[in-house]
Design an enzyme around this catalytic site. Structure first.
Site, PDB file in Angstrom:
ATOM      1  N   GLN A 119      23.008 -51.013  -9.007  1.00 24.27           N
ATOM      2  CA  GLN A 119      23.676 -51.342  -7.742  1.00 24.27           C
ATOM      3  C   GLN A 119      23.235 -50.324  -6.738  1.00 24.27           C
ATOM      4  OE1 GLN A 119      27.665 -53.141  -8.875  1.00 24.27           O
ATOM      5  NE2 GLN A 119      27.337 -51.878 -10.346  1.00 24.27           N
ATOM      6  N   VAL A 144      21.545 -48.120  -3.778  1.00 22.61           N
ATOM      7  CA  VAL A 144      20.524 -48.417  -2.857  1.00 22.61           C
ATOM      8  C   VAL A 144      19.912 -47.117  -2.500  1.00 22.61           C
ATOM      9  CG1 VAL A 144      21.315 -50.481  -1.922  1.00 22.61           C
ATOM     10  CG2 VAL A 144      22.071 -48.459  -0.812  1.00 22.61           C
ATOM     11  N   ASP A 145      20.538 -45.885  -3.271  1.00 25.72           N
ATOM     12  CA  ASP A 145      19.878 -44.481  -2.951  1.00 25.72           C
ATOM     13  C   ASP A 145      18.453 -44.351  -3.362  1.00 25.72           C
ATOM     14  OD1 ASP A 145      20.589 -43.916  -5.378  1.00 25.72           O
ATOM     15  OD2 ASP A 145      22.685 -43.338  -4.958  1.00 25.72           O
ATOM     16  N   HIS A 204      20.493 -54.252  -5.722  1.00 26.35           N
ATOM     17  CA  HIS A 204      21.049 -54.486  -4.377  1.00 26.35           C
ATOM     18  C   HIS A 204      19.926 -54.029  -3.114  1.00 26.35           C
ATOM     19  CE1 HIS A 204      25.577 -54.679  -5.926  1.00 26.35           C
ATOM     20  NE2 HIS A 204      24.936 -55.767  -5.900  1.00 26.35           N
ATOM     21  N   CYS A 261      12.739 -58.369   7.991  1.00 28.34           N
ATOM     22  CA  CYS A 261      12.811 -59.255   9.234  1.00 28.34           C
ATOM     23  C   CYS A 261      14.309 -60.125   8.860  1.00 28.34           C
ATOM     24  CB  CYS A 261      11.754 -60.379   9.328  1.00 28.34           C
ATOM     25  SG  CYS A 261      12.051 -61.372  10.490  1.00 28.34           S
ATOM     26  N   CYS A 270      12.494 -64.083   8.781  1.00 28.12           N
ATOM     27  CA  CYS A 270      11.543 -64.558   7.763  1.00 28.12           C
ATOM     28  C   CYS A 270      11.367 -63.847   6.316  1.00 28.12           C
ATOM     29  CB  CYS A 270      10.086 -64.698   8.479  1.00 28.12           C
ATOM     30  SG  CYS A 270       9.300 -63.256   8.765  1.00 28.12           S
ATOM     31  N   ASN A 295      32.835 -43.721 -17.387  1.00 25.90           N
ATOM     32  CA  ASN A 295      33.434 -43.699 -16.290  1.00 25.90           C
ATOM     33  C   ASN A 295      34.820 -42.755 -16.152  1.00 25.90           C
ATOM     34  OD1 ASN A 295      34.775 -44.475 -13.573  1.00 25.90           O
ATOM     35  ND2 ASN A 295      33.826 -46.661 -13.744  1.00 25.90           N
TER      36      ASN A 295
END
Ligand code: OAD
Ligand code: ZN
Length: 256
Positions: free
Chosen positions: A98, A100-101, A127, A135, A138, A222
């Site tokens: 998940q 985005v790094d 993600h 854009c 589009c 975790n």
């Protein structure tokens, strides 16, 4: 408990993994929830929605520029490397994140310097990636090396729409090809590792549930309890940067 996890991993040929912000915490990337989390300091609805971008693109770009800058200074940690070390143990291996790094990609590239990253097709960035742009109208990807000037946001070469970060915002669908494949991989997995995610955001958090329904053993790593903990076959409490290398070392011990 770790012995049980090693035993499951050792007897599995097909492994799927879901990671969240916790795996990058030891690289000093802030997580989203919890005391120090980004969503404790910032309001997601003002920064990570299309409505926010349309209303105030300058503020949204300032926030993403700040996060890009932060991420330029961080490196993968032992947890990111350990996951790729596990890859060779399995016949089939899919790493879904998940985050985005880009740190899973960076870890892989630093191990495979001479190979083009196009072969990295078993990494699914659910993600998106914080360094990519597209854009707003589009969806055409926009390759820009420069930082984005929030006062002068670049326009799409094709349609003139404003350029936005290519990440999934609240209320948005994930790329259908990517999430469809994630569900297929999860359903085929024999073991499913969930690492450093609060397991609150769907559809990502549904992947381990789906995997288990199709017969996979679920192992959670975790620091804290999550909604998945009770349902996991094994829960390992602690830092992913310590537990994952330990798992690899024990797996390699068996293979030696
Ligand atoms: P969260 O911030 O919700 O959760 C991070 C999890 O990592 C928590 O359960 C922590 O207990 C755990 N954790 C922290 N440090 C750890 C460590 N060193 N080792 C192991 N676990 C650790 O982050 P995500 O679950 O990734 O979405 O959040 C999911 C999504 O919500 C994100 O992708 C983002 C966010 O809004 C979008 O941007 C679309
Ligand atoms: Zn466009």
């Amino acid at each position: 408990m770790i012995e049980r996890a090693v035993d499951i991993l050792r007897h599995s040929r097909n492994c799927a993994i879901l990671t969240g912000a916790g795996i990058s915490a030891e690289s000093n990337v802030p997580t989203f929830r919890g005391k120090e989390g980004l969503w404790g300091k910032f309001k997601p609805e003002e920064l990570a929605t299309m409505e926010a971008f349309v209303a105030n693109p300058k503020i949204v770009w300032e926030w993403y520029n700040w996060r890009r800058e932060l991420m330029r200074s961080v490196q993968p940690n032992a947890g990111h490397y350990a996951l790729w070390d596990m890859e060779k143990t399995f016949d089939h291996f899919t790493l879904m994140t998940q985050n985005v790094d880009g740190l899973h990609r960076q870890a892989w590239l630093s191990r495979n310097e001479n190979v083009s990253d196009t072969v990295l097709d078993n990494l699914l960035e659910l993600h998106g990636n914080i360094n990519a742009n597209k854009c707003i109208d589009c969806g055409t990807p926009c390759d820009l090396d420069n930082d984005i000037d929030p006062k002068n946001i670049p326009k799409c070469a094709k349609c003139g729409g404003k350029i936005r970060p290519d990440v999934v915002w609240f209320g948005e669908m994930l790329d259908p090809d990517v999430i469809d494949r994630a569900f297929v991989e999860s359903e085929q997995a024999e073991v499913f590792l969930v690492v450093g995610t609060s397991a609150l955001v769907h559809p990502a958090a549904s992947l381990p549930v789906s995997a288990k329904r199709y017969g996979a053993a679920v192992i959670e790593i975790n620091l804290e309890e999550t909604p998945l903990s009770e349902f996991a076959d094994v829960t390992l409490r602690g830092k992913s940067g310590s537990i994952l290398p330990e798992l690899v070392s024990q797996l390699n011990g068996y293979n030696a």
